[in-house]
Structure formats: C-alpha cells, structure tokens
Design a protein around this motif. Structure first.
Motif, PDB file in Angstrom:
ATOM      1  N   TRP A 160       0.923  -1.167   0.080  1.00 27.66           N
ATOM      2  CA  TRP A 160      -0.096  -0.207  -0.084  1.00 27.66           C
ATOM      3  C   TRP A 160       0.850   1.420  -0.007  1.00 27.66           C
ATOM      4  O   TRP A 160       1.826   1.351   0.645  1.00 27.66           O
TER       5      TRP A 160
ATOM      6  N   ARG B  67      -3.249   0.712  -3.775  1.00 27.00           N
ATOM      7  CA  ARG B  67      -2.418  -0.443  -4.219  1.00 27.00           C
ATOM      8  C   ARG B  67      -2.723  -1.205  -5.465  1.00 27.00           C
ATOM      9  O   ARG B  67      -4.094  -0.963  -5.880  1.00 27.00           O
TER      10      ARG B  67
ATOM     11  N   THR C 145      -3.478   2.697   7.217  1.00 27.13           N
ATOM     12  CA  THR C 145      -3.369   1.709   6.116  1.00 27.13           C
ATOM     13  C   THR C 145      -1.928   0.969   6.201  1.00 27.13           C
ATOM     14  O   THR C 145      -1.978  -0.145   5.536  1.00 27.13           O
TER      15      THR C 145
ATOM     16  N   GLY D  87       0.553   1.973   4.537  1.00 28.34           N
ATOM     17  CA  GLY D  87       1.170   2.297   3.358  1.00 28.34           C
ATOM     18  C   GLY D  87       2.517   3.072   3.909  1.00 28.34           C
ATOM     19  O   GLY D  87       2.730   3.674   4.620  1.00 28.34           O
TER      20      GLY D  87
END
Length: 200
Positions: free
Chosen positions: A15, A32, A57, A59
């Motif tokens: 992500w 993603r 997330t 990420g």
C-alpha cells in the motif's frame, strides 16, 4: 452503475500513500495495484494527515501512478468549485461489511450540490429506522470526498458530526464550495453560497 468495489486484492501487495494540496488543505490518498483504498481529509497539519493515513493503512509514501494522479486531479477540481463527477473513480472496498457498502454506494450517487439525510438513505436501503446505523457507517467512511459523506445531513438540514479536522466547519466549507442548498423553503438569502436543503 456505481463502481465502488472490485475483486479483493492480494494482501501482500504494498500500500502506498501520498498527500495532495486542495483549497481545504492537504488531503491524503492511499492505493495499491493502482486502485484507491483510502482517502483522508486534512488534519490540523500535513504531517498529522500523513501520519494518520500511514497508521491506518500501513502504507509507505510513494509517487502516485497515472490513474491515482487522475483521481487526485478530479478530487482537487471538485474542491475548486468545478462540478466534477467522481463516480467513475475505481476504489476497493473489500473487507467492508455489506450494509456499510450499500450506504457508501447510496452516498456515492448523490451529485455535487445536492444533499440527502441519514433517514432518507436508511429508507432507500429498506428501513428508515436504521438512520443511526447509517450515521455509524458514515463515521467509518474510508473514502471521504470520493464517497461524499459531507453530503449527508440531519433532519431539517442540520449539519451533524464529521470526520474532518474542523468537523462540521469542514463539512460546511465543502458544501459551500459545491453550492449545496441546505434547509427549508426558499428565502431572501437563497442566493448566498449556502442555504441548506436536503434531498428527500
């Protein structure tokens, strides 16, 4: 047809997150496989927005690919008072419970400049008594702006809770940008940027 969910994506795909400037502050986006999985309204600072998005997330900061840049351009245009249609932006809602997914699809279909109510969405989904449950789903909305929870208001146009940093003020600001009409019968000041008239 509203496009809000796609086939579940492999959990091991990375992500990525990025911030982007808008008239209401720096917003966040996560993706993603070139598909959006989350957005975030501005917090008190850009650093906090990035930190909260990453924490939510998992990420890592990245450079948005072309499809994500296109979505960012559309979201920014909407917040620059352009009547931009965001319903074609592809997002992943895998893992979201079925009722919340229906709520987000109903919100996703509300055009810029219009509003609905918690009760109206609950009735649309089959039971007007579920207005509170609709509100809870809105509070967990993973895709603000794209899934426009700011366009859902209380009975009589009351501006209720919102997840942006300045809460109801942010909601009012976005609705004003979109030229939403909130409230009852037409009045003397209806030509001002915001009066409040929810869809029934």
């Amino acid at each position: 047809m509203v496009v809000l969910s796609i086939t579940s994506l492999p959990y091991y795909d990375r992500w990525c997150t990025s911030l982007f400037p808008t008239p209401i502050g720096d917003c966040g986006i996560a993706w993603r496989n070139d598909v959006i999985v989350a957005t975030r309204l501005p917090d008190k600072s850009s650093i906090e927005t990035g930190r909260r998005l990453a924490a939510r997330t998992g990420g890592v900061s990245g450079e948005p690919p072309a499809d994500i840049r296109s979505a960012i351009t559309s979201m920014t245009a909407l917040l620059e008072e352009e009547r931009t249609d965001l319903t074609s932006i592809l997002c992943d809602l895998s893992g979201i419970d079925p009722f919340a997914t229906q709520v987000y699809a109903a919100m996703h279909a509300i055009p810029a400049g219009e509003t609905s109510t918690y009760g109206a969405i609950a009735a649309q989904l089959g039971d007007k008594r579920l207005a509170r449950t609709v509100g809870l789903a809105l509070g967990r909305n993973p895709l603000p702006i794209i899934v426009p929870c700011h366009r859902v208001v209380g009975t009589g146009g009351k501006l209720t809770g919102f997840s942006g940093a300045d809460h109801v003020d942010t909601k009012l600001r976005i609705l004003t940008i979109e030229g939403a009409q909130i409230g009852g019968a037409p009045g003397l000041f209806d030509d001002l940027p915001l009066a409040a008239k929810p869809r029934r």
